[in-house]
Design an enzyme around this catalytic site. Structure first.
Site, PDB file in Angstrom:
ATOM      1  N   SER A 284       0.818  -1.210   0.000  1.00  0.00           N
ATOM      2  CA  SER A 284       0.000   0.000   0.000  1.00  0.00           C
ATOM      3  C   SER A 284       0.852   1.261   0.000  1.00  0.00           C
ATOM      4  O   SER A 284       0.330   2.364  -0.125  1.00  0.00           O
ATOM      5  CB  SER A 284      -0.922   0.015   1.229  1.00  0.00           C
ATOM      6  OG  SER A 284      -0.155  -0.047   2.422  1.00  0.00           O
TER       7      SER A 284
ATOM      8  N   HIS B 273      -2.686  -3.028  -5.585  1.00  0.00           N
ATOM      9  CA  HIS B 273      -3.089  -2.704  -4.217  1.00  0.00           C
ATOM     10  C   HIS B 273      -4.586  -2.899  -4.056  1.00  0.00           C
ATOM     11  O   HIS B 273      -5.386  -2.060  -4.483  1.00  0.00           O
ATOM     12  CB  HIS B 273      -2.683  -1.265  -3.880  1.00  0.00           C
ATOM     13  CG  HIS B 273      -3.113  -0.846  -2.507  1.00  0.00           C
ATOM     14  ND1 HIS B 273      -3.494   0.451  -2.213  1.00  0.00           N
ATOM     15  CD2 HIS B 273      -3.245  -1.546  -1.351  1.00  0.00           C
ATOM     16  CE1 HIS B 273      -3.830   0.519  -0.944  1.00  0.00           C
ATOM     17  NE2 HIS B 273      -3.696  -0.677  -0.393  1.00  0.00           N
TER      18      HIS B 273
ATOM     19  N   GLU C 240      -5.796  -0.565  -6.956  1.00  0.00           N
ATOM     20  CA  GLU C 240      -4.857   0.405  -7.524  1.00  0.00           C
ATOM     21  C   GLU C 240      -3.785  -0.366  -8.290  1.00  0.00           C
ATOM     22  O   GLU C 240      -3.083  -1.200  -7.715  1.00  0.00           O
ATOM     23  CB  GLU C 240      -4.193   1.235  -6.429  1.00  0.00           C
ATOM     24  CG  GLU C 240      -5.098   2.237  -5.769  1.00  0.00           C
ATOM     25  CD  GLU C 240      -4.369   3.099  -4.751  1.00  0.00           C
ATOM     26  OE1 GLU C 240      -4.535   4.330  -4.794  1.00  0.00           O
ATOM     27  OE2 GLU C 240      -3.644   2.542  -3.911  1.00  0.00           O
TER      28      GLU C 240
ATOM     29  N   ASN D 101      -4.198   5.882  -0.063  1.00  0.00           N
ATOM     30  CA  ASN D 101      -3.599   6.159   1.238  1.00  0.00           C
ATOM     31  C   ASN D 101      -2.962   7.537   1.312  1.00  0.00           C
ATOM     32  O   ASN D 101      -2.836   8.108   2.400  1.00  0.00           O
ATOM     33  CB  ASN D 101      -2.581   5.080   1.591  1.00  0.00           C
ATOM     34  CG  ASN D 101      -3.257   3.795   2.036  1.00  0.00           C
ATOM     35  OD1 ASN D 101      -4.333   3.819   2.610  1.00  0.00           O
ATOM     36  ND2 ASN D 101      -2.632   2.663   1.764  1.00  0.00           N
TER      37      ASN D 101
END
Length: 290
Positions: free
Chosen positions: A118, A139, A151, A189
Site C-alpha cells: 500500500s 493494491h 490500484e 492512502n
C-alpha cells in the site's frame, strides 16, 4: 494468459484476495510461512462462502467449485507453476524483498510478479527481482471481497504487456482498477491516511472527543465510518507506517504522524486486532477510549 494465481501471505488481505480470485474461476495456490495461518485463512474463506450461500448471494455449486479451486502450498518453490504471483505479506520492505528474491530462483520466465503493498516503491521492489518488466503493484482494498477497487501501480520498468495483462485480470475478478503513479502511498492512502492523522490531531488537541469527531465525519461528510473508527479497522500500526512513508518520502511536515498515534502504537493499542485503540472492543459494543 493467467490461469493459476499464487498468493504469498495468508493474512486478512491474502485470504481475501485468494477468496476473490478463486470465486472468479482461477486456480489459487495459497502460501504462508506459517502453516497454521494458511489453515486459518482457508477456514475463514469457507465460512465466508457459506455465509454468502445463506444470504442468497452464491449458490451451493459455486461454493463447492470455489473451494475446489483453492489449494495450499508449504514452500515458495511449489509456486513456480503459477502464471501470476501476488505477494500479500506484511508491509515491511525487507520481508517483501526476501520473498521476491526467494521466488525468482525457480520461476518460469513468463510468470508475472505483483505486490499488494500500500506504500512501498514498486520500482524499488522490482529491482530486487530478475524480471522488473514483469513486476507490478496491485493494491487491493480491505476487505477484499467487498471492496471494488484495485490500484494498479506501474514501476519504471513495468512493460506494457504486463500492465495490460494485469488490467484485464483485475477486471476479470470483478474489480475496478485505477492507474496510479509510483509515488509514496499511491492515491488512496495518500489522501485517506493523512485525513485520519488529522482526525487524531483533532482528538490530541482537544477539538473534540472520539465520538464527536467520528459523528461529525459520518453525518457531516457522509462517510460510512468515522476516521477514528476506520483507523482502528485498518490498524493503528499500519496507519503509522503509512504516515512514516509519506513523511520520509515526500519530506513535507504536513505528513508528520500525530504524537498520539505514535503513543497508541507504542502502548500496543492497535485497534480492532488488539482489542483496543480509539475504541475499546472488549464488550459487545465498542466504547470510545477518550
Amino acid at each position: 494468459m493467467i490461469k493459476t494465481v499464487a498468493i504469498v501471505g495468508a493474512g486478512q488481505m491474502g485470504g481475501g484476495i485468494a477468496q476473490t480470485v478463486a470465486t472468479a474461476g482461477f486456480e489459487v495456490l495459497l502460501y504462508d510461512i506459517s502453516a497454521e495461518q494458511v489453515e486459518k485463512a482457508i477456514s475463514t474463506i469457507k465460512f465466508n462462502l457459506a455465509h454468502l450461500v445463506k444470504a442468497g448471494k452464491m449458490n451451493e455449486q459455486s461454493r463447492l467449485d470455489t473451494i475446489k479451486r483453492l489449494s495450499t502450498r508449504l514452500t515458495l518453490d511449489e509456486l513456480k507453476g503459477a502464471d501470476l504471483i501476488i505477494e500479500a505479506a506484511s508491509e515491511d520492505e525487507n520481508i517483501k524483498r526476501d520473498i521476491f528474491i526467494g521466488l525468482c530462483e525457480n520461476l518460469s520466465p513468463s510468470t508475472i510478479l505483483a505486490t499488494n503493498t500500500s506504500t512501498i516503491s514498486i520500482t524499488r521492489l522490482a529491482a530486487t527481482t530478475n524480471r522488473p518488466e514483469k513486476f507490478i503493484g496491485t493494491h487491493f482494498m480491505n476487505p477484499v471481497p467487498q471492496m471494488k477497487l484495485v490500484e494498479v501501480v506501474r514501476g519504471i520498468a513495468t512493460s506494457e504487456e504486463t500492465y495490460s495483462t494485469i488490467c484485464d485480470f483485475v477486471t476479470s475478478i470483478g474489480k475496478t482498477f485505477t492507474v496510479t503513479e509510483d509515488f509514496p502511498a499511491f492515491i488512496v492512502n495518500r489522501v485517506l491516511v493523512p485525513m485520519i492523522n488529522e482526525a487524531i490531531y483533532a482528538l490530541y488537541e482537544g477539538v473534540g472527543d472520539v465520538n464527536a469527531i467520528d459523528t461529525a465525519l459520518k453525518l457531516g461528510a457522509n462517510h460510512p465510518m468515522g476516521p477514528l473508527e476506520l483507523a482502528d479497522f485498518i490498524g493503528l500500526d499500519v496507519c503509522l507506517a503509512i504516515m512514516h512513508v509519506l513523511h520520509q518520502g515526500l519530506s513535507d511536515t504536513k505528513y508528520r504522524p500525530c504524537p498520539l498515534l505514535i503513543k497508541y502504537v507504542e502502548a500496543g493499542w492497535l485497534g480492532r486486532k488488539s482489542g483496543r485503540g480509539f475504541y475499546d472492543y472488549s464488550g459487545k459494543t465498542p466504547i470510545p477510549t477518550r
